[in-house]
Design a protein around this motif. Structure first.
Motif, PDB file in Angstrom:
ATOM      1  N   LEU A 146       0.956  -1.285  -0.652  1.00  0.00           N
ATOM      2  CA  LEU A 146      -0.350   0.012  -0.050  1.00  0.00           C
ATOM      3  C   LEU A 146       0.814   1.205   0.147  1.00  0.00           C
ATOM      4  CD1 LEU A 146      -2.391   1.623   0.777  1.00  0.00           C
ATOM      5  CD2 LEU A 146      -1.982   0.945   3.216  1.00  0.00           C
ATOM      6  N   VAL A 147       1.695   1.338   0.654  1.00  0.00           N
ATOM      7  CA  VAL A 147       2.782   2.636   1.060  1.00  0.00           C
ATOM      8  C   VAL A 147       3.293   2.681  -0.785  1.00  0.00           C
ATOM      9  CG1 VAL A 147       4.961   3.961   2.377  1.00  0.00           C
ATOM     10  CG2 VAL A 147       2.471   2.392   3.402  1.00  0.00           C
ATOM     11  N   ARG A 148       3.812   1.635  -0.575  1.00  0.00           N
ATOM     12  CA  ARG A 148       4.321   1.797  -2.144  1.00  0.00           C
ATOM     13  C   ARG A 148       3.836   1.938  -2.869  1.00  0.00           C
ATOM     14  NH1 ARG A 148       5.523  -1.602  -6.838  1.00  0.00           N
ATOM     15  NH2 ARG A 148       3.901  -2.922  -5.866  1.00  0.00           N
ATOM     16  N   ARG A 149       2.406   1.323  -3.092  1.00  0.00           N
ATOM     17  CA  ARG A 149       2.151   2.197  -4.346  1.00  0.00           C
ATOM     18  C   ARG A 149       1.691   4.030  -3.996  1.00  0.00           C
ATOM     19  NH1 ARG A 149      -1.360  -2.364  -3.761  1.00  0.00           N
ATOM     20  NH2 ARG A 149      -3.100  -1.285  -2.352  1.00  0.00           N
ATOM     21  N   MET A 150       1.500   4.266  -2.723  1.00  0.00           N
ATOM     22  CA  MET A 150       1.157   5.632  -2.649  1.00  0.00           C
ATOM     23  C   MET A 150       2.597   6.137  -2.726  1.00  0.00           C
ATOM     24  SD  MET A 150       0.192   5.981   1.540  1.00  0.00           S
ATOM     25  CE  MET A 150       1.039   8.051   1.702  1.00  0.00           C
ATOM     26  N   PHE A 151       3.913   5.624  -2.529  1.00  0.00           N
ATOM     27  CA  PHE A 151       4.683   6.666  -3.257  1.00  0.00           C
ATOM     28  C   PHE A 151       5.041   6.599  -4.504  1.00  0.00           C
ATOM     29  CE2 PHE A 151       6.307   8.679   0.579  1.00  0.00           C
ATOM     30  CZ  PHE A 151       5.738   8.993   1.361  1.00  0.00           C
ATOM     31  N   LYS A 156       8.338   7.234  -8.311  1.00  0.00           N
ATOM     32  CA  LYS A 156       8.786   5.927  -8.560  1.00  0.00           C
ATOM     33  C   LYS A 156       9.494   5.168  -7.607  1.00  0.00           C
ATOM     34  CE  LYS A 156       9.084   5.744 -13.147  1.00  0.00           C
ATOM     35  NZ  LYS A 156      10.446   5.386 -14.993  1.00  0.00           N
ATOM     36  N   ALA A 157       9.204   4.057  -7.062  1.00  0.00           N
ATOM     37  CA  ALA A 157       9.361   3.064  -5.503  1.00  0.00           C
ATOM     38  C   ALA A 157       9.585   1.653  -5.831  1.00  0.00           C
ATOM     39  CB  ALA A 157       8.483   3.405  -4.692  1.00  0.00           C
ATOM     40  N   TRP A 158      10.663   1.392  -4.561  1.00  0.00           N
ATOM     41  CA  TRP A 158      10.881   0.562  -4.692  1.00  0.00           C
ATOM     42  C   TRP A 158      11.092  -0.238  -3.857  1.00  0.00           C
ATOM     43  CZ3 TRP A 158      12.586   4.426  -8.207  1.00  0.00           C
ATOM     44  CH2 TRP A 158      13.642   3.494  -9.494  1.00  0.00           C
ATOM     45  N   LEU A 159      11.193  -1.906  -3.332  1.00  0.00           N
ATOM     46  CA  LEU A 159      10.799  -2.422  -1.613  1.00  0.00           C
ATOM     47  C   LEU A 159      12.721  -2.330  -2.022  1.00  0.00           C
ATOM     48  CD1 LEU A 159       7.724  -4.731  -2.139  1.00  0.00           C
ATOM     49  CD2 LEU A 159       7.837  -2.181  -1.479  1.00  0.00           C
TER      50      LEU A 159
END
Ligand SMILES: NC(=O)c1ccc[n+]([C@@H]2O[C@H](COP(=O)([O-])OP(=O)(O)OC[C@H]3O[C@@H](n4cnc5c(N)ncnc54)[C@H](OP(=O)(O)O)[C@@H]3O)[C@@H](O)[C@H]2O)c1
Length: 270
Positions: A146-151, A156-159
């Motif tokens: 959820l937080v990745r999608r928010m960012f 762009k966002a990576w885990l």
């Protein structure tokens, strides 16, 4: 489709504003966005610009599922102990505080809390941020996604694993400053060679922006794209030879390493 999740921002500074802008653009409902911020001018600006409501921390915690911690790391202990009693299992805490570990946040509460940590960077202000996301030991996979999608709403966002957050800080967290320095140097070089300052500055910034866009859109390796503009006996190879002789790559790598080391030191309170 509107996103009905409630989100409260503790701290309404630059980074919080970037995320507010992104989540609104991404469909979060304004009425469900609350901000707790001590500066009256910031409160006024956020209310005027984004039509979000500014409230005290107690109201924010009772009305928000997601609580985004966007204060400076130095005030983290005071802020966390101030909200500790009101945080329950219904809350997902999202920290963007540089260098503050999920374990140290959890320790303040002394009980299991769902914490996700994010390291964004300032291009998030124009929805082009690069963020890394990691979950604390009680965060669920759904929380982290959820937080990745928010960012992803602000770039762009990576885990990543939390142990890599210092590396992220040294690369993309501090990275915009290296790029600004490079752009300034390119621009100075243009001026040195007779270009008007505004033309040189524009050419330099657009060259960096365009090259990054080309790289991302073509998905080519940087070396392939570099070769494609390096003709035999031409101008580019003449410049590249100087960059190699002066240790450009080594300088960049060592600079990032210095930032990574400093990030680790700051995390240990040094
Ligand atoms: N900027 C970046 O490039 C970047 C990148 C990655 C991560 N971060 C992290 O993002 C966080 C926020 O950075 P920023 O640049 O947005 O900082 P900022 O502009 O200083 O915003 C922080 C805001 O929080 C307010 N605040 C202080 N104590 C508070 C409290 N008890 N309750 C509610 N609000 C409070 C501050 O008010 P006062 O001014 O009155 O203290 C300020 O308006 C930091 O932890 C930073 O490490 C920033």
């Amino acid at each position: 489709m509107p996103v009905e999740r409630s989100i409260g921002f503790i701290g309404g500074g630059n980074m919080a504003e970037a995320v507010i802008k992104g989540v609104i653009a991404g469909g979060f409902v304004r009425e469900k966005i609350l901000v707790c911020e001590p500066q009256p001018e910031r409160r006024r600006l956020l209310a005027e610009r984004y039509d979000v409501r500014c409230v005290e921390a107690d109201e924010l915690l009772s009305s928000s599922e997601i609580v985004l911690l966007a204060v400076k790391p130095q005030v983290a202990p005071v802020v966390l102990s101030g909200i500790a009693e009101k945080v329950t299992e219904k809350h997902l805490l999202v920290s963007i505080m540089a260098g503050v570990t999920t374990a140290s946040i959890q320790n303040t509460f002394g009980r299991p809390v769902r914490v996700v940590r994010v390291m964004p960077n300032t291009p998030a202000l124009v929805l082009q941020g690069a963020s890394a996301v990691c979950g604390g030991s009680h965060a669920t996979n759904e929380d982290v996604q959820l937080v990745r999608r928010m960012f992803e709403l602000v770039g762009k966002a990576w885990l990543v694993d939390e142990k890599l957050m210092d590396a992220v800080t040294g690369l993309s967290g501090s990275g915009p400053a290296y790029v600004f320095t490079f752009i300034e140097a390119l621009s100075d070089a243009g001026v040195k060679n007779g270009l008007p300052r505004d033309v040189a500055a524009g050419l330099a910034a657009q060259t960096v922006y365009g090259a990054a866009k080309l790289l991302l859109e073509s998905r080519e390796h940087p070396a392939v794209l570099r070769e494609s503009v390096t003709s035999p006996g031409g101008t580019t190879i003449a410049a590249l030879q100087v960059l190699e002789r002066l240790g450009f790559r080594g300088s960049v790598m060592e600079s990032v390493e210095a930032a990574v080391t400093r990030s680790a030191e700051l995390g240990k309170g040094k």
